[in-house]
Design an enzyme around this catalytic site. Structure first.
Site, short mmCIF file in Angstrom:
data_model
loop_
_atom_site.label_atom_id
_atom_site.label_comp_id
_atom_site.label_asym_id
_atom_site.label_seq_id
_atom_site.Cartn_x
_atom_site.Cartn_y
_atom_site.Cartn_z
N PHE A 66 0.87 -1.18 0.00
CA PHE A 66 0.00 0.00 0.00
C PHE A 66 0.90 1.23 0.00
CE2 PHE A 66 -2.96 3.08 1.89
CZ PHE A 66 -4.03 2.90 1.02
N ALA A 67 1.20 1.73 -1.18
CA ALA A 67 2.16 2.82 -1.35
C ALA A 67 1.50 4.17 -1.04
CB ALA A 67 2.72 2.82 -2.77
N HIS A 68 2.21 4.99 -0.28
CA HIS A 68 1.70 6.32 0.05
C HIS A 68 2.83 7.14 0.67
CE1 HIS A 68 1.38 4.05 3.78
NE2 HIS A 68 1.35 5.18 4.46
N ALA A 69 2.57 8.41 0.84
CA ALA A 69 3.47 9.32 1.55
C ALA A 69 2.61 10.30 2.32
CB ALA A 69 4.40 10.03 0.57
#
Length: 281
Positions: A66-69
């Site tokens: 679950f890619a995020h920033a």
């Protein structure tokens, strides 16, 4: 209530994509959000930097990243992308590699997408729905499953805790548990507080509902920096192994969860926190 369809469109879904490594996989997911007008290219770089800085904690379940920033000026509006890989890639996670699915989130703030993340967590945590998503032949078919074309099957009930949960719990492993009449707090922690911690929060709340403990325990999703300041308010913290190392000693029990969608694993962590026996099979 915010729906997944508010944040994920067919144009932000790509299936059976080939990626050489995890950076390229995140790059594809970020590029889809750029094309959809969700974020600028800077946000893709921020998602990659998040993994470089905090480790592969974004691999929250076997095969799922679950890619995020953090919310930033690079986020134009809250939105998501979905990338199913043709061949799995390694992110460096000790138990959940290799990754076949990368879901990316760009959040304008830390609150607007909470209900959509809870819905997504329930869908991905259901084996039948997860299998249907993995086999979806087109972006349109996949989106139909996500937005109501297939409902998750009924979850198996967790064993009732012993002793019965009709009285408030006492956190035996916490050094200064709240009085029985007070509402306990558990923190779920990730690097940014807007993505993976919400998955873990939803799973923990499912377990608390099954135990009938929701009126005794509240759950707050947060980031590593905030968690260090809030730890004294909580009886325990739940997080990934990578984030646990970053947190260090916060004066409260820190329980590591490998699969953020697993109610069984979270159930075991909750029993450990409150020193509740597991019933005999």
């Amino acid at each position: 209530m915010t729906q997944l369809s508010d944040f994920l469109s067919g144009e932000a879904i790509r299936l059976d994509v080939r990626a050489a490594d995890w950076r390229e996989a995140i790059g594809v997911a970020g590029g889809l959000m750029v094309a959809a007008g969700v974020a600028t290219g800077d946000y893709t770089a921020e998602m990659i930097a998040n993994v470089e800085e905090n480790g592969p904690y974004i691999v929250i379940a076997p095969g799922l990243a679950f890619a995020h920033a953090r919310p930033s000026p690079a986020v134009l509006r809250t939105g998501m992308s979905w990338v199913r890989l043709a061949e799995p890639v390694e992110f460096g996670h000790e138990s959940n590699d290799p990754v076949e699915l990368v879901v990316a989130l760009a959040a304008k703030d830390s609150a607007a997408h909470t209900s959509a993340m809870a819905a997504l967590a329930r869908l991905l945590g259901d084996p039948d729905t997860a299998a249907a998503l993995a086999a979806a032949p087109t972006p349109e078919a996949l989106l139909a499953i996500l937005t109501g074309g297939a409902e998750p099957g009924p979850a198996a009930p967790a064993p009732a805790p012993t002793p019965a949960a009709e009285s408030a719990p006492a956190a035996g492993s916490a050094s200064s548990a709240a009085p029985a009449s007070s509402l306990h707090k558990i923190l779920t922690v990730c690097g940014n507080g807007v993505g993976t911690s919400l998955f873990l929060k939803n799973t923990l709340e499912q377990v608390l509902d099954r135990w009938k403990w929701s009126k005794f325990v509240t759950v707050e999703a947060t980031d590593t920096i905030s968690a260090k300041g809030k730890a004294s308010e909580a009886v325990a913290l739940l997080t990934s192994r990578e984030i646990a190392k970053t947190l260090g000693d916060v004066g409260r029990p820190v329980k590591v969860v490998q699969d953020f969608t697993s109610t069984a694993e979270v159930d075991a962590a909750l029993r450990d926190i409150y020193d509740v026996d597991t019933p005999d099979a």
